[in-house]
Design an enzyme around this catalytic site. Structure first.
Site, PDB file in Angstrom:
ATOM      1  N   LYS A  15       0.670  -1.167   0.242  1.00 56.81           N
ATOM      2  CA  LYS A  15      -0.190  -0.072   0.204  1.00 56.81           C
ATOM      3  C   LYS A  15       1.461   0.945   0.088  1.00 56.81           C
ATOM      4  O   LYS A  15       0.288   2.152  -0.661  1.00 56.81           O
ATOM      5  CB  LYS A  15      -1.009   0.117   1.359  1.00 56.81           C
ATOM      6  N   ARG A  90      -5.291   2.542  11.994  1.00 59.22           N
ATOM      7  CA  ARG A  90      -4.697   1.312  11.718  1.00 59.22           C
ATOM      8  C   ARG A  90      -6.443   0.782  12.987  1.00 59.22           C
ATOM      9  O   ARG A  90      -5.960  -0.023  13.650  1.00 59.22           O
ATOM     10  CB  ARG A  90      -4.009   1.440  12.282  1.00 59.22           C
ATOM     11  N   ARG A 130      12.495  -7.497   2.067  1.00 61.59           N
ATOM     12  CA  ARG A 130      12.670  -6.283   1.754  1.00 61.59           C
ATOM     13  C   ARG A 130      13.496  -6.001   2.404  1.00 61.59           C
ATOM     14  O   ARG A 130      13.863  -5.658   3.585  1.00 61.59           O
ATOM     15  CB  ARG A 130      11.146  -5.596   2.639  1.00 61.59           C
ATOM     16  N   ARG A 163      14.959  -3.236   7.739  1.00 62.62           N
ATOM     17  CA  ARG A 163      13.936  -2.194   8.982  1.00 62.62           C
ATOM     18  C   ARG A 163      13.965  -3.626  10.106  1.00 62.62           C
ATOM     19  O   ARG A 163      13.995  -4.493   9.487  1.00 62.62           O
ATOM     20  CB  ARG A 163      12.246  -2.445   8.112  1.00 62.62           C
ATOM     21  N   ARG A 174       3.489  -8.438  13.535  1.00 62.36           N
ATOM     22  CA  ARG A 174       2.574  -7.141  13.017  1.00 62.36           C
ATOM     23  C   ARG A 174       1.179  -7.916  12.072  1.00 62.36           C
ATOM     24  O   ARG A 174       0.581  -7.095  11.614  1.00 62.36           O
ATOM     25  CB  ARG A 174       3.163  -6.100  11.923  1.00 62.36           C
TER      26      ARG A 174
HETATM   27  P1  AMP Z   1       4.998   0.928   8.670  1.00 62.92           P
HETATM   28  O1  AMP Z   1       5.927   1.700   7.482  1.00 62.92           O
HETATM   29  O2  AMP Z   1       2.693   1.810   8.096  1.00 62.92           O
HETATM   30  O3  AMP Z   1       4.302  -0.694   8.209  1.00 62.92           O
HETATM   31  O4  AMP Z   1       4.320   0.941   9.684  1.00 62.92           O
HETATM   32  C1  AMP Z   1       5.749   0.982  10.798  1.00 62.92           C
HETATM   33  C2  AMP Z   1       5.152   0.217  12.483  1.00 62.92           C
HETATM   34  O5  AMP Z   1       4.937   1.873  12.961  1.00 62.92           O
HETATM   35  C3  AMP Z   1       3.669   0.372  12.942  1.00 62.92           C
HETATM   36  O6  AMP Z   1       4.860  -1.073  13.013  1.00 62.92           O
HETATM   37  C4  AMP Z   1       3.511   0.668  13.845  1.00 62.92           C
HETATM   38  O7  AMP Z   1       4.678  -0.202  14.578  1.00 62.92           O
HETATM   39  C5  AMP Z   1       3.751   2.120  13.727  1.00 62.92           C
HETATM   40  N1  AMP Z   1       2.402   2.721  13.146  1.00 62.92           N
HETATM   41  C6  AMP Z   1       2.036   3.527  12.023  1.00 62.92           C
HETATM   42  N2  AMP Z   1       1.468   3.236  11.755  1.00 62.92           N
HETATM   43  C7  AMP Z   1       0.514   3.723  13.004  1.00 62.92           C
HETATM   44  C8  AMP Z   1      -0.372   3.737  12.806  1.00 62.92           C
HETATM   45  N3  AMP Z   1      -1.365   4.568  12.515  1.00 62.92           N
HETATM   46  N4  AMP Z   1      -1.240   3.520  14.510  1.00 62.92           N
HETATM   47  C9  AMP Z   1       0.334   3.107  15.765  1.00 62.92           C
HETATM   48  N5  AMP Z   1       0.726   2.187  15.210  1.00 62.92           N
HETATM   49  C10 AMP Z   1       1.080   3.009  13.781  1.00 62.92           C
END
Ligand code: AMP
Length: 218
Positions: A15, A90, A130, A163, A174
């Site tokens: 996404k 989320r 990744r 990461r 996750r």
């Molecule tokens: P992403 O890059 O979107 O996969 O986000 C990486 C990590 O950031 C997630 O696994 C969460 O720990 C944190 N994170 C990102 N967006 C949110 C959100 N909307 N609410 C809470 N934690 C978030």
């Protein structure tokens, strides 16, 4: 065409990639909560240090922190014409807070929610392989999209790293967190009549075509 767009889908569904292209095509900002957290972690701000405690375990950062951060971001002038949100909301609390924010800013409501779906086994392969570029966040994959030179970004030459939350143990957490906390948002947006189901298990271009076609009908 719809302008307040929320990209939904499990981690690894692609996404972020789609949201970037969509934002360029529509001329509105791409706002990724994960990118903002990572930027703060790099710069070692208070927000970044706090968020790292959760992110490195594959858990969600608390709602109040996340909501305040996104509220500040989308109230900036560059979001006046709309936004592509990626990674936010989320949780149900975040989705309700977003409705409230958009109302307070006189931006109406969420117009469209492309939900990119991909089977779990594919997600795990995509995430654990990744590699991300340090400088700009360009994405590669050790099997599906290897860089020309191992460990180096083709675009800007910076180091590619894994990461901390893309390791095998964190990835499965996750995905669990997504199923428990974020999947209920599919119903939430379906009830609002804005959900667009997208098959994410196909080449990037085909996914984008599907999203553009679905959005043009909104
Ligand atoms: P992403 O890059 O979107 O996969 O986000 C990486 C990590 O950031 C997630 O696994 C969460 O720990 C944190 N994170 C990102 N967006 C949110 C959100 N909307 N609410 C809470 N934690 C978030």
């Amino acid at each position: 065409m719809a302008k307040q767009i929320v990209m939904l889908g499990p981690p690894g569904a692609g996404k972020g990639t789609q949201a970037k292209v969509l934002s360029e095509k529509l001329g509105i900002p791409h706002v990724s909560s994960g990118d903002i957290f990572r930027e703060n972690m790099r710069e070692q701000t208070e927000l970044g240090k706090n968020a790292a405690l959760y992110i490195n375990r594959g858990e969600l950062v608390p709602d109040d922190v996340t909501i305040a951060m996104i509220s500040e971001r989308i109230s900036r002038i560059d979001c006046d014409e709309g936004v592509v949100l990626d990674g936010f909301p989320r949780t149900a609390t975040q989705a309700e807070a977003l409705d409230e924010m958009l109302g307070d800013l006189n931006k109406g409501q969420v117009d469209a929610v492309p939900c990119v779906d991909v089977p779990n086994d594919v997600l795990i392969d995509r995430l654990t392989g990744r590699r991300t570029c340090r400088a700009e966040g360009h994405i590669f994959h050790i099997m599906f999209k290897p860089p020309q030179e191992a460990g180096k970004c083709d675009i800007d030459g910076s180091e590619l790293y894994q990461r901390e939350d893309d390791t095998v143990s964190t990835v499965s957490n996750r995905i669990d967190v997504y199923q428990k906390q974020t999947q209920p948002l599919i119903d939430y947006y379906q009830q609002q009549g804005v959900l667009l189901e997208i098959n994410g298990d196909q080449p990037i271009e085909a996914v984008l075509d599907e999203i553009m076609t679905a959005l043009s009908g909104v």
